[in-house]
Design an enzyme around this catalytic site. Structure first.
Site, PDB file in Angstrom:
ATOM      1  N   ASP A   1       0.812  -1.209   0.000  1.00 43.94           N
ATOM      2  CA  ASP A   1       0.000   0.000   0.000  1.00 43.94           C
ATOM      3  C   ASP A   1       0.848   1.263   0.000  1.00 43.94           C
ATOM      4  O   ASP A   1       2.043   1.231   0.311  1.00 43.94           O
ATOM      5  CB  ASP A   1      -0.945   0.010   1.192  1.00 43.94           C
ATOM      6  CG  ASP A   1      -0.214  -0.059   2.530  1.00 43.94           C
ATOM      7  OD1 ASP A   1       0.790  -0.785   2.631  1.00 43.94           O
ATOM      8  OD2 ASP A   1      -0.632   0.633   3.480  1.00 43.94           O
TER       9      ASP A   1
ATOM     10  N   GLU B   1       0.280  -1.534   5.485  1.00 45.30           N
ATOM     11  CA  GLU B   1       1.311  -1.114   6.436  1.00 45.30           C
ATOM     12  C   GLU B   1       1.048   0.294   6.939  1.00 45.30           C
ATOM     13  O   GLU B   1       1.279   0.615   8.110  1.00 45.30           O
ATOM     14  CB  GLU B   1       2.691  -1.179   5.760  1.00 45.30           C
ATOM     15  CG  GLU B   1       3.868  -0.946   6.710  1.00 45.30           C
ATOM     16  CD  GLU B   1       4.315   0.487   6.773  1.00 45.30           C
ATOM     17  OE1 GLU B   1       5.182   0.801   7.617  1.00 45.30           O
ATOM     18  OE2 GLU B   1       3.807   1.327   6.011  1.00 45.30           O
TER      19      GLU B   1
END
Length: 483
Positions: A78, A145
């Site tokens: 991400d 994350e």
């Protein structure tokens, strides 16, 4: 069209470009997951996906490296989705508009996603390469994350077999990281009563912009302005002199980004509107003086706007502004054992009104000391609960304690010295990495973190140094060759 087709190493830039074309906001990684699975299938590589969504792609050792221990390479899928207020962009669907700017790669009006797209690209380049010597590889791509480390939390025991892990999520060339801070989020909720705008009141929109923002871990020590704090300070000062009614407060976006922009809409008596404008000019001068060195482009503007239908009740308005103003923000303590390292910090990340009657405030705390992390989180809780808010806190994530006897650290040092005839810097980082969570599931892991130079991460000013990407790639290849 690939703007990086002439950059070297060709493979890593090829895959970085492909990654920029795939939308991958936190908690919305379905498209990048599909891309990774297609990659594995197209290269006839074994892959697996766990229940959380993490992807593992395996590649056998090259000839002569079969007896070397398996190495885990890890990056997160991400990216932080931040854009300038004047940029039209849909992070759920639009590809990143990346381009070369001198010695750097950056994006037009948005975050670049070099954090951690370049780590992903390095893994894919190694998996696709035919001329790099390496042990058996387990390339781990984790989800979410940036907004909770969900992938690392959900990583299943037995998913990995390697005992050596190289995290590819650092942002400084010639530095190897061996430790990081832990963190916790504190979420605040105010409930308010909507009231009609008083008669003969006019509306004014006040905007704070021009701030640098940045990563709330890696940039917190730079003393940059916090748009939410600046705006609340102005409202408090003017509300002490005049009857100012707050209708809207909207500042910041992500818990791990220092808020660069904020705006509010206030209602004031017609007779006080011009005085408010004059006072704003005086306030701007003071703020620009305060941040002349650390955030020189800060600016505040005001303009008449359409009158809102309702405003926040006076009691809640006062509680909200008092709580924001008294909330600790920035560096709380420096490390007692490592020079120039922040030990503890807190970031007042966002203030939003998602629906009428509700105000949401998001803050995040970090520390390499578990007790200090709990202490600052409790201080934030107390600050807002005293003003009548409801507070919840996440479970948090642990820090990663340095191991100076690490074998992979020694290999990385020797590899760097071979390439550059000098030692890399060994550091810990105040930003959060997933390594601490990996150790909870795999306590035997021997880990380091490396990466190329990125600046302005978590903001639309994010840039990645082109030459350092090549240095990062060569270092990683040399490490794998010598394991």
């Amino acid at each position: 069209m690939n703007p990086f087709k002439d950059l070297k190493p060709e493979l890593i830039w090829k895959f970085f470009h492909e990654i920029t074309q795939v939308p991958r906001p936190s908690k919305k990684e379905a498209k990048i997951i599909a891309y990774l699975i297609d990659f594995a299938k197209n290269h006839n590589l074994e892959y697996a996906q766990d229940k959380t969504g993490n992807i593992l792609i395996k590649k056998p050792a090259t000839l002569g490296k079969e007896s070397s221990p398996t190495v885990i390479l890890q990056a997160h899928m991400d990216m932080v989705c931040e854009k300038n207020s004047d940029t039209e962009f849909d992070f759920d669907n639009d590809p990143i508009n990346a381009y070369i700017d001198g010695d750097w790669v950056t994006a037009k009006g948005t975050t670049l996603g070099g954090d951690d797209g370049i780590g992903m690209a390095a893994e894919l380049a190694l998996l696709a390469s035919s001329d790099v010597a390496h042990p058996a590889l387990e390339c781990l791509f984790t989800v979410d994350e940036e907004t909770g480390m969900t992938g690392a939390f959900g990583l299943e025991e037995g998913f990995l077999s390697g005992k050596t892990l190289i995290n590819l999520d650092s942002e400084d060339d010639a530095e190897v990281y061996v430790g990081c801070a832990g963190g916790i989020d504190t979420l605040i909720n105010f409930e308010y009563e909507s009231q009609e705008v008083p008669q003969n009141y006019e509306a004014v929109k006040i905007t704070v912009n021009g701030l640098s923002g940045g990563h709330s871990g890696g940039d917190i020590h730079l003393n940059r302005g916090n748009a939410n704090k600046i705006l609340a300070q102005l409202i408090a000062e003017e509300a002490s002199k005049y009857d100012i009614r707050l209708a809207l407060f909207d500042g910041g976006n992500l818990r791990n980004a220092i808020p660069r922009e904020a705006y509010c809409i206030v209602a004031v008596a017609e007779t006080q509107e011009m005085v408010l404008m004059k006072n704003l000019n005086d306030f701007v001068t003071r703020i620009q003086t305060e941040f002349a060195t650390s955030d020189p482009n800060v600016n505040l503007t005001s303009e008449a706007c359409d009158k809102p239908e309702t405003v926040i009740d006076p009691t809640t308005q006062m509680q909200l502004i008092n709580a924001i103003n008294s909330c600790p923000n920035g560096v709380i303590a420096m490390s007692k054992s490592i020079d120039d390292l922040v030990e503890t910090s807190t970031n007042l990340a966002s203030v939003k009104i998602p629906k009428e009657g509700t105000i949401e405030v998001v803050t995040s705390q970090r520390s390499s000391c578990e007790n200090a992390k709990k202490d600052i989180a409790q201080r934030i809780r107390d600050n807002f609960e005293t003003q009548g808010a409801t507070v919840t806190q996440s479970d948090g994530y642990p820090g990663w304690a340095p191991n100076m006897d690490s074998n992979i650290l020694k290999v990385s040092q020797e590899a760097f010295k071979t390439l550059h005839n000098e030692e890399p810097a060994i550091k810990a980082i105040h930003a959060g990495l997933e390594c601490g969570l990996f150790l909870q599931k795999y306590p035997y892991l021997d880990m380091i973190s490396i990466g190329p130079t990125l600046i302005g991460v978590h903001s639309p000013d994010e840039k990645m140094n082109i030459k350092d990407v090549e240095r990062f790639w060569n270092w990683l290849v040399e490490i794998l060759k010598n394991i």
